[in-house]
Design an enzyme around this catalytic site. Sequence first.
Site, PDB file in Angstrom:
ATOM      1  CB  ILE A  14      -0.987  -0.021   1.189  1.00 46.79           C
ATOM      2  CG1 ILE A  14      -1.904  -1.256   1.053  1.00 46.79           C
ATOM      3  CG2 ILE A  14      -1.832   1.253   1.214  1.00 46.79           C
ATOM      4  CD1 ILE A  14      -2.851  -1.479   2.205  1.00 46.79           C
ATOM      5  N   GLY A  38       8.679  -5.253   2.163  1.00 53.08           N
ATOM      6  CA  GLY A  38       8.704  -4.499   0.906  1.00 53.08           C
ATOM      7  C   GLY A  38       9.984  -4.792   0.138  1.00 53.08           C
ATOM      8  CG  ASN A  98       6.817  -3.768  13.226  1.00 56.64           C
ATOM      9  OD1 ASN A  98       7.966  -3.602  12.844  1.00 56.64           O
ATOM     10  ND2 ASN A  98       5.772  -3.362  12.515  1.00 56.64           N
ATOM     11  CE1 TYR A 147      -2.789  -4.986  11.107  1.00 53.24           C
ATOM     12  CE2 TYR A 147      -5.054  -5.673  10.652  1.00 53.24           C
ATOM     13  CZ  TYR A 147      -3.966  -4.865  10.376  1.00 53.24           C
ATOM     14  OH  TYR A 147      -4.041  -3.929   9.384  1.00 53.24           O
ATOM     15  CE  LYS A 151      -1.965  -1.118  11.438  1.00 59.16           C
ATOM     16  NZ  LYS A 151      -1.128  -0.065  10.866  1.00 59.16           N
ATOM     17  NE  ARG A 227     -14.363  -9.934   5.442  1.00 58.45           N
ATOM     18  CZ  ARG A 227     -15.253 -10.706   6.055  1.00 58.45           C
ATOM     19  NH1 ARG A 227     -16.548 -10.550   5.805  1.00 58.45           N
ATOM     20  NH2 ARG A 227     -14.877 -11.621   6.927  1.00 58.45           N
ATOM     21  N   GLY A 288     -12.717 -16.547  13.080  1.00 55.22           N
ATOM     22  CA  GLY A 288     -12.673 -15.086  13.248  1.00 55.22           C
ATOM     23  C   GLY A 288     -13.219 -14.288  12.070  1.00 55.22           C
TER      24      GLY A 288
HETATM   25  N1  UFG Z   1     -11.411 -16.337   1.873  1.00 50.90           N
HETATM   26  C1  UFG Z   1     -11.687 -17.572   1.306  1.00 50.90           C
HETATM   27  N2  UFG Z   1     -10.649 -18.261   0.780  1.00 50.90           N
HETATM   28  C2  UFG Z   1      -9.351 -17.806   0.792  1.00 50.90           C
HETATM   29  C3  UFG Z   1      -9.082 -16.544   1.369  1.00 50.90           C
HETATM   30  C4  UFG Z   1     -10.141 -15.846   1.907  1.00 50.90           C
HETATM   31  O1  UFG Z   1     -12.824 -18.025   1.287  1.00 50.90           O
HETATM   32  O2  UFG Z   1      -8.463 -18.514   0.300  1.00 50.90           O
HETATM   33  C5  UFG Z   1     -12.530 -15.567   2.427  1.00 50.90           C
HETATM   34  C6  UFG Z   1     -12.359 -15.265   3.921  1.00 50.90           C
HETATM   35  O3  UFG Z   1     -12.804 -16.340   4.704  1.00 50.90           O
HETATM   36  C7  UFG Z   1     -13.216 -14.004   4.060  1.00 50.90           C
HETATM   37  C8  UFG Z   1     -13.053 -13.295   2.694  1.00 50.90           C
HETATM   38  O4  UFG Z   1     -12.570 -14.302   1.801  1.00 50.90           O
HETATM   39  O5  UFG Z   1     -14.550 -14.351   4.211  1.00 50.90           O
HETATM   40  C9  UFG Z   1     -12.042 -12.167   2.741  1.00 50.90           C
HETATM   41  O6  UFG Z   1     -10.845 -12.646   3.349  1.00 50.90           O
HETATM   42  P1  UFG Z   1      -9.439 -11.912   3.250  1.00 50.90           P
HETATM   43  O7  UFG Z   1      -8.441 -12.787   3.930  1.00 50.90           O
HETATM   44  O8  UFG Z   1      -9.168 -11.530   1.837  1.00 50.90           O
HETATM   45  O9  UFG Z   1      -9.651 -10.545   4.061  1.00 50.90           O
HETATM   46  P2  UFG Z   1     -10.247 -10.290   5.525  1.00 50.90           P
HETATM   47  O10 UFG Z   1     -11.640  -9.756   5.353  1.00 50.90           O
HETATM   48  O11 UFG Z   1     -10.087 -11.464   6.401  1.00 50.90           O
HETATM   49  O12 UFG Z   1      -9.279  -9.176   6.114  1.00 50.90           O
HETATM   50  C10 UFG Z   1      -8.860  -8.021   5.410  1.00 50.90           C
HETATM   51  C11 UFG Z   1      -7.558  -7.528   6.007  1.00 50.90           C
HETATM   52  C12 UFG Z   1      -7.771  -7.046   7.403  1.00 50.90           C
HETATM   53  C13 UFG Z   1      -8.868  -6.004   7.417  1.00 50.90           C
HETATM   54  C14 UFG Z   1     -10.107  -6.548   6.788  1.00 50.90           C
HETATM   55  C15 UFG Z   1     -11.112  -5.455   6.722  1.00 50.90           C
HETATM   56  O13 UFG Z   1      -6.589  -8.572   5.992  1.00 50.90           O
HETATM   57  O14 UFG Z   1      -6.602  -6.467   7.878  1.00 50.90           O
HETATM   58  O15 UFG Z   1      -9.821  -7.019   5.487  1.00 50.90           O
HETATM   59  O16 UFG Z   1     -12.284  -5.822   6.089  1.00 50.90           O
HETATM   60  F1  UFG Z   1      -9.153  -5.649   8.681  1.00 50.90           F
END
Ligand code: UFG
Length: 330
Positions: A14, A38, A98, A147, A151, A227, A288
């Site tokens: 980012i 990075g 960190n 995490y 923040k 999301r 989670g």
């Molecule tokens: N997912 C899958 N398969 C995968 C990866 C993810 O089904 O291989 C699903 C997850 O279960 C979730 C959705 O896709 O339902 C999004 O998951 P991500 O891991 O892409 O992102 P998150 O929503 O868990 O988290 C991200 C950031 C966080 C932030 C959050 C805010 O990593 O730091 O978005 O919405 F807080």
Amino acid sequence: MKLKVCVIGGAGYIGSHAVYELIRDGHEVVVIDNLSTGSRNMIHKDAKFYYGDITNKQDLKNIFNIECSVKPFDVIMHFAAKLIVPESVDKPLEYYYNNVEGVRIMLEVMTDFNIKNVVFSSTAAVYGEPVNSVCSETDITCPINPYGETKLASEKLIKWVCKKYNMNYCIFRYFNVAGADKSLEIGLNKDNLTHIVPITVQTALGIRKSMDVYGNDYDTSDGTCIRDYIHVSDLADAHVLGAKYLVENNKSLLVNLGSNKGYSVLEIIKEVEKHYPVNYKITDRRKGDPAKLIASNEKAKEILGWSPKRDLSEIINSDIEYRKKIMNKS
Ligand code: UFG
């Protein structure tokens, strides 16, 4: 208005996009990065680069001494955080050191050098299990992992320090960031990716044989999690606006960066499948994961005049093009 901006963590995903947009908008950019996640080739050629670690006060002081003797920074941008949720559960000490100690040191150096403005990357993870599926900035913050806690602790530290020393903060709470810069020079390129967009694209391109969809029994239209996806360049645009806002208005702000709109995991897969087929299977829920997380972006619109310009198809398209480009290079 031409600003001098110090981007800490400007060699990461980012941060590097923020640097590109700052330079496109005509600002002077100094990048500080410890290159832990990075890499040098993510740094725009017109930015000045210093190797430095945010948890090492002497590193920051040395760099600020050199730079501020020529012209003080107008704004500091902070991207130098660890951000993998499951890793934060395994390594809470590392994450607090960190993410929170790093911010404390940055603020100490800012006060030493009388730098007044800070733009800070926060996250939707501060809301924890959201009470409302569309989150607004006044919602209760109750993180459910280290995490998000680090923040939120950093946000509070920044607010108290800014109050005491008459400084201004711009805190951005990011939702789900994805995509790549239009130049295709930078994007999310690292091992062990965990995010849904790059994983789906990698599966479509044959880099992975198959992917898992973590649960289809949520209380959503198709049973998979929803999301709010935002293009990394829209996020970067917001940082440019945030920096200018601080300098022009001498006032602080805290805003969500999202699109007011959600997509399910299966909708992401469908969007990628407009380009290539995706081999996936439904598995158990991941720990989670809230069912639905969408940002209200009314405040960002009202205060910064910001709303996303790029939609889901552009997010997916740019990630596909970027991944094809790095595949061909290797
Ligand atoms: N997912 C899958 N398969 C995968 C990866 C993810 O089904 O291989 C699903 C997850 O279960 C979730 C959705 O896709 O339902 C999004 O998951 P991500 O891991 O892409 O992102 P998150 O929503 O868990 O988290 C991200 C950031 C966080 C932030 C959050 C805010 O990593 O730091 O978005 O919405 F807080």
